[in-house]
Design a protein around this motif. Structure first.
Motif, mmCIF file in Angstrom:
data_model
loop_
_atom_site.group_PDB
_atom_site.id
_atom_site.type_symbol
_atom_site.label_atom_id
_atom_site.label_comp_id
_atom_site.label_asym_id
_atom_site.label_seq_id
_atom_site.Cartn_x
_atom_site.Cartn_y
_atom_site.Cartn_z
ATOM 1 N N GLU A 98 -6.800 2.225 -13.052
ATOM 2 C CA GLU A 98 -5.580 2.322 -13.861
ATOM 3 C C GLU A 98 -4.451 2.947 -13.040
ATOM 4 O O GLU A 98 -3.310 2.474 -13.076
ATOM 5 C CB GLU A 98 -5.837 3.139 -15.125
ATOM 6 N N LYS A 99 -4.760 3.990 -12.271
ATOM 7 C CA LYS A 99 -3.756 4.609 -11.410
ATOM 8 C C LYS A 99 -3.280 3.632 -10.336
ATOM 9 O O LYS A 99 -2.086 3.570 -10.027
ATOM 10 C CB LYS A 99 -4.315 5.864 -10.741
ATOM 11 N N GLU A 100 -4.212 2.883 -9.778
ATOM 12 C CA GLU A 100 -3.872 1.896 -8.751
ATOM 13 C C GLU A 100 -2.914 0.843 -9.318
ATOM 14 O O GLU A 100 -1.900 0.522 -8.700
ATOM 15 C CB GLU A 100 -5.161 1.252 -8.247
ATOM 16 N N ILE A 101 -3.219 0.344 -10.488
ATOM 17 C CA ILE A 101 -2.377 -0.675 -11.127
ATOM 18 C C ILE A 101 -1.020 -0.093 -11.487
ATOM 19 O O ILE A 101 0.017 -0.702 -11.213
ATOM 20 C CB ILE A 101 -3.091 -1.271 -12.356
ATOM 21 N N LEU A 102 -0.995 1.088 -12.046
ATOM 22 C CA LEU A 102 0.269 1.711 -12.420
ATOM 23 C C LEU A 102 1.123 1.984 -11.179
ATOM 24 O O LEU A 102 2.343 1.798 -11.211
ATOM 25 C CB LEU A 102 0.000 2.995 -13.203
ATOM 26 N N SER A 103 0.499 2.378 -10.095
ATOM 27 C CA SER A 103 1.236 2.603 -8.845
ATOM 28 C C SER A 103 1.872 1.316 -8.338
ATOM 29 O O SER A 103 3.036 1.310 -7.916
ATOM 30 C CB SER A 103 0.309 3.170 -7.771
ATOM 31 N N LEU A 104 1.122 0.238 -8.376
ATOM 32 C CA LEU A 104 1.654 -1.054 -7.906
ATOM 33 C C LEU A 104 2.778 -1.542 -8.817
ATOM 34 O O LEU A 104 3.781 -2.079 -8.335
ATOM 35 C CB LEU A 104 0.534 -2.088 -7.812
ATOM 36 N N ILE A 105 2.634 -1.334 -10.105
ATOM 37 C CA ILE A 105 3.700 -1.679 -11.044
ATOM 38 C C ILE A 105 4.934 -0.839 -10.721
ATOM 39 O O ILE A 105 6.062 -1.325 -10.716
ATOM 40 C CB ILE A 105 3.237 -1.453 -12.509
ATOM 41 N N GLY A 106 4.714 0.425 -10.404
ATOM 42 C CA GLY A 106 5.801 1.328 -10.058
ATOM 43 C C GLY A 106 6.523 0.933 -8.777
ATOM 44 O O GLY A 106 7.694 1.260 -8.590
ATOM 45 N N GLU A 107 5.834 0.228 -7.910
ATOM 46 C CA GLU A 107 6.453 -0.275 -6.684
ATOM 47 C C GLU A 107 7.298 -1.511 -6.954
ATOM 48 O O GLU A 107 7.944 -2.021 -6.051
ATOM 49 C CB GLU A 107 5.383 -0.602 -5.641
ATOM 50 N N GLY A 108 7.247 -1.992 -8.193
ATOM 51 C CA GLY A 108 8.077 -3.119 -8.572
ATOM 52 C C GLY A 108 7.368 -4.456 -8.639
ATOM 53 O O GLY A 108 7.999 -5.487 -8.820
ATOM 54 N N HIS A 109 6.048 -4.443 -8.510
ATOM 55 C CA HIS A 109 5.295 -5.694 -8.554
ATOM 56 C C HIS A 109 5.020 -6.108 -10.002
ATOM 57 O O HIS A 109 4.578 -5.289 -10.801
ATOM 58 C CB HIS A 109 3.953 -5.546 -7.829
ATOM 59 N N PRO A 110 5.255 -7.369 -10.342
ATOM 60 C CA PRO A 110 4.890 -7.846 -11.679
ATOM 61 C C PRO A 110 3.358 -7.965 -11.798
ATOM 62 O O PRO A 110 2.650 -7.987 -10.792
ATOM 63 C CB PRO A 110 5.562 -9.218 -11.778
ATOM 64 N N SER A 111 2.876 -8.051 -13.006
ATOM 65 C CA SER A 111 1.428 -8.113 -13.256
ATOM 66 C C SER A 111 0.744 -9.218 -12.464
ATOM 67 O O SER A 111 -0.350 -9.014 -11.929
ATOM 68 C CB SER A 111 1.149 -8.310 -14.746
ATOM 69 N N LYS A 112 1.374 -10.360 -12.380
ATOM 70 C CA LYS A 112 0.760 -11.487 -11.669
ATOM 71 C C LYS A 112 0.532 -11.148 -10.201
ATOM 72 O O LYS A 112 -0.517 -11.442 -9.633
ATOM 73 C CB LYS A 112 1.631 -12.735 -11.802
ATOM 74 N N ARG A 113 1.504 -10.502 -9.579
ATOM 75 C CA ARG A 113 1.377 -10.128 -8.163
ATOM 76 C C ARG A 113 0.338 -9.030 -7.990
ATOM 77 O O ARG A 113 -0.436 -9.050 -7.033
ATOM 78 C CB ARG A 113 2.739 -9.683 -7.608
ATOM 79 N N VAL A 114 0.296 -8.071 -8.905
ATOM 80 C CA VAL A 114 -0.719 -7.014 -8.855
ATOM 81 C C VAL A 114 -2.108 -7.654 -8.909
ATOM 82 O O VAL A 114 -3.004 -7.278 -8.150
ATOM 83 C CB VAL A 114 -0.528 -5.989 -9.993
ATOM 84 N N ALA A 115 -2.270 -8.619 -9.789
ATOM 85 C CA ALA A 115 -3.555 -9.318 -9.910
ATOM 86 C C ALA A 115 -3.937 -9.977 -8.590
ATOM 87 O O ALA A 115 -5.089 -9.869 -8.138
ATOM 88 C CB ALA A 115 -3.476 -10.360 -11.028
ATOM 89 N N GLU A 116 -2.994 -10.633 -7.962
ATOM 90 C CA GLU A 116 -3.260 -11.282 -6.670
ATOM 91 C C GLU A 116 -3.646 -10.250 -5.615
ATOM 92 O O GLU A 116 -4.576 -10.459 -4.835
ATOM 93 C CB GLU A 116 -2.034 -12.064 -6.207
ATOM 94 N N MET A 117 -2.945 -9.126 -5.594
ATOM 95 C CA MET A 117 -3.202 -8.083 -4.598
ATOM 96 C C MET A 117 -4.582 -7.454 -4.769
ATOM 97 O O MET A 117 -5.215 -7.054 -3.794
ATOM 98 C CB MET A 117 -2.123 -6.998 -4.684
ATOM 99 N N LEU A 118 -5.039 -7.360 -6.012
ATOM 100 C CA LEU A 118 -6.320 -6.711 -6.306
ATOM 101 C C LEU A 118 -7.460 -7.708 -6.480
ATOM 102 O O LEU A 118 -8.591 -7.311 -6.778
ATOM 103 C CB LEU A 118 -6.190 -5.844 -7.560
ATOM 104 N N PHE A 119 -7.148 -8.999 -6.332
ATOM 105 C CA PHE A 119 -8.154 -10.059 -6.463
ATOM 106 C C PHE A 119 -8.823 -10.052 -7.840
ATOM 107 O O PHE A 119 -10.046 -10.150 -7.965
ATOM 108 C CB PHE A 119 -9.210 -9.956 -5.352
#
Length: 92
Positions: A21-42
């Motif tokens: 959850e922290k990892e996802i929230l951090s990536l969202i905080g960097e400005g990545h949309p959910s779709k990109r976060v999903a791609e980054m985390l596989f």
């Protein structure tokens, strides 16, 4: 109790986010949309959205901007883990 009072009443000891959850929230905080976060985390976008829903529930917030602000205020994420620009905080 108003929402702002509720947020102030929360403490870092009472709110616990998982590592993911922290990892996802951090990536969202960097400005990545959910779709990109999903791609980054596989993982699927649905998985990211599931984690975001859990975060919203734990923090008693309704959106990613509120979640990021409150997580920072509670010390759950450091300022360096959360982008200050606000870019990408709203889903397209």
């Amino acid at each position: 109790m108003s929402s702002s009072q509720q947020y102030q009443a929360e403490s870092p000891k009472r709110v616990r986010l998982t590592r993911r959850e922290k990892e996802i929230l951090s990536l969202i905080g960097e400005g990545h949309p959910s779709k990109r976060v999903a791609e980054m985390l596989f993982v699927s976008k649905r998985t990211v959205d599931f984690h975001l829903d859990n975060i919203y529930h734990k923090l008693h917030v309704k959106n990613r901007l509120q979640a990021l602000q409150l997580a920072r205020r509670l010390g759950l994420l450091s300022a360096s883990e959360v982008g200050d620009s606000g870019v990408g905080l709203e889903e397209p």
